[in-house]
Scaffold this motif. Sequence first.
Motif, PDB file in Angstrom:
ATOM      1  N   LEU A 186      62.745 -31.663  43.904  1.00  0.00           N
ATOM      2  CA  LEU A 186      63.007 -30.821  42.740  1.00  0.00           C
ATOM      3  C   LEU A 186      64.220 -29.962  43.058  1.00  0.00           C
ATOM      4  O   LEU A 186      64.148 -29.009  43.838  1.00  0.00           O
ATOM      5  N   SER A 187      65.344 -30.340  42.490  1.00  0.00           N
ATOM      6  CA  SER A 187      66.623 -29.706  42.801  1.00  0.00           C
ATOM      7  C   SER A 187      66.925 -28.620  41.773  1.00  0.00           C
ATOM      8  O   SER A 187      66.777 -28.847  40.566  1.00  0.00           O
ATOM      9  N   PHE A 188      67.365 -27.469  42.236  1.00  0.00           N
ATOM     10  CA  PHE A 188      67.611 -26.352  41.328  1.00  0.00           C
ATOM     11  C   PHE A 188      68.897 -26.557  40.531  1.00  0.00           C
ATOM     12  O   PHE A 188      69.979 -26.726  41.095  1.00  0.00           O
ATOM     13  N   GLN A 189      68.770 -26.548  39.228  1.00  0.00           N
ATOM     14  CA  GLN A 189      69.844 -26.576  38.241  1.00  0.00           C
ATOM     15  C   GLN A 189      70.576 -27.909  38.142  1.00  0.00           C
ATOM     16  O   GLN A 189      70.846 -28.385  37.060  1.00  0.00           O
ATOM     17  N   SER A 190      70.937 -28.521  39.252  1.00  0.00           N
ATOM     18  CA  SER A 190      71.591 -29.833  39.200  1.00  0.00           C
ATOM     19  C   SER A 190      71.273 -30.587  40.482  1.00  0.00           C
ATOM     20  O   SER A 190      70.922 -29.975  41.494  1.00  0.00           O
ATOM     21  N   PRO A 191      71.381 -31.926  40.462  1.00  0.00           N
ATOM     22  CA  PRO A 191      71.127 -32.686  41.689  1.00  0.00           C
ATOM     23  C   PRO A 191      72.260 -32.497  42.689  1.00  0.00           C
ATOM     24  O   PRO A 191      73.299 -31.900  42.379  1.00  0.00           O
ATOM     25  N   LYS A 192      72.062 -33.025  43.893  1.00  0.00           N
ATOM     26  CA  LYS A 192      73.082 -32.960  44.940  1.00  0.00           C
ATOM     27  C   LYS A 192      73.742 -34.335  45.073  1.00  0.00           C
ATOM     28  O   LYS A 192      73.080 -35.366  44.895  1.00  0.00           O
ATOM     29  N   LEU A 193      75.008 -34.344  45.414  1.00  0.00           N
ATOM     30  CA  LEU A 193      75.739 -35.606  45.560  1.00  0.00           C
ATOM     31  C   LEU A 193      75.058 -36.549  46.541  1.00  0.00           C
ATOM     32  O   LEU A 193      75.048 -37.775  46.337  1.00  0.00           O
ATOM     33  N   VAL A 194      74.459 -35.995  47.605  1.00  0.00           N
ATOM     34  CA  VAL A 194      73.838 -36.837  48.633  1.00  0.00           C
ATOM     35  C   VAL A 194      72.667 -37.664  48.107  1.00  0.00           C
ATOM     36  O   VAL A 194      72.265 -38.638  48.739  1.00  0.00           O
TER      37      VAL A 194
END
Length: 517
Positions: A186-194
């Motif tokens: 569950l990523s806050f606000q937006s996902p991460k590139l990884v």
Amino acid sequence: MKIFSKEQIYEGDRLTTERQNISSTDLMERAGTQIFNWIHSRMQGAQVPVHVFCGIGNNGGDGLVLARHLITHGYNVVTYIVNCSDKRSKDFLINYDRIKDTTKNWPIMLSCGADFSEIVIDEKDIIVDAVFGIGLNRLPNDWVQELFQRWRASKAFTLAVDIPSGLYSDKAVEDENAVVHANYTLSFQSPKLVFFLPETAKYTIQWEALDIGIDRDYLIQTETEVELISKFEVLPLYKPRQKFSHKGDFGHVLILGGSYGKIGAVNLASRAALSSGAGLVTAYIPKCGYNSMQAALPEVMVITDDNENNITQINFDIEPTVIGVGVGIGTTDETAKAFEAFLKKNKLPLVIDADGLNLLSKKKTLLKLLPEQTVLTPHPKELERLIGKWSDDFDKLKKVKAFSKKYKVIVLIKGANSITVYNDKLYVNTTGNPGMATAGSGDVLTGIISGLIAQGYEPLAATIFGVYLHGKSADISLEDYGYQSLIASHIIDTMGEAYIDLFKQPEQPQEEEQQEK
């Protein structure tokens, strides 16, 4: 959707507290509560043991907020503090005190180096990973790594808060044993590139972005290096057709390629160009393919080389809008010479794939002849021939960006999450599936992008939109054929449905329908 860098996330947090007149502790409460809401809506009070492991930084503070809400709502919770440093964040300490005021079952302190005898996790339990966040910049020590390996060995469902612990947001993994393998993040606000790179995507099987109320103006106005492309990002690119339009309004694609035994590549690319909406398509092929192309694709015009088996000269008296070149063309000396002569006189937009890329790799001075915003669509090995070897995915992206800027070209890195690169900007696609790992898929993509450019889409927009449609068509075909039986022709067959899907409204969840009744 924008994908924010680590530095941009920190700045967004800072501006949010300033503009909304809240403390960082309030923002942490908001984040932890959103995690709780997500879990609560799915568990509905179920008494499955939940093991919440908290670090001593802000990620651990988020975990403590979650644990406190789970406890106050009657869940079966065990909270642990992974205590491996003296540097505790202020907000962690505040939430540590709050959870102690909430329950007599205080968090279990796991001091660095201690054994794990107090930790009993069953396969049916749930692990919440809130140990390290995006601020991690060094390898976790052996003791922490052992903890992560125990989680993995338990086979319990693992939910990561914001990012799997041990995974860096902006550099490659040094040791995979030092990273949590999460079932869900569950990523806050937006996902991460990884989450989307080949070497690091495996550390979270699924992800979801949770809105924690970061300042809207900041989110809208901040330019990011990376964008995630889904239906909502491509829909504004779509060009509707007017009532009195005709085929001449939608351009003329020339597909240049083919050799003895590889005429099928031109067939697929030509069909895809038509299905993407091009008004006219002509195939330029060696003589051996004339009869098969004319019979298989009556909608496509055909020009042949004088040579029976290969392209040896490229001369045509038509005026195409765009040329898709390379599919099945081969790399014979005669073809290489013809390709070079063609590039020296060509001024039209190009989409280059397959052996066209290999010919460029063999003689890299030809790259200087490419028109600006030429689209290159390499698979990993073709990309390596163009830019050289890379040490990891971040190094690869760095080299592709440098290559794009040097030659002023658009590079599509094909993969599970294909990434379109132009200058310093990355566009990560979200459609597609493993069934596309089949002969001819790339030829279809070449045709789709060429067809979109013919219709007046700028090359960058055509690449982003084309990759999305290509993957979406394959996703639709998957319903009938599955991974193993999906072939490239099926992707073309469902192109129309992919277009129609752009305008479909999301289906209402069943639960909501039942509540309304």
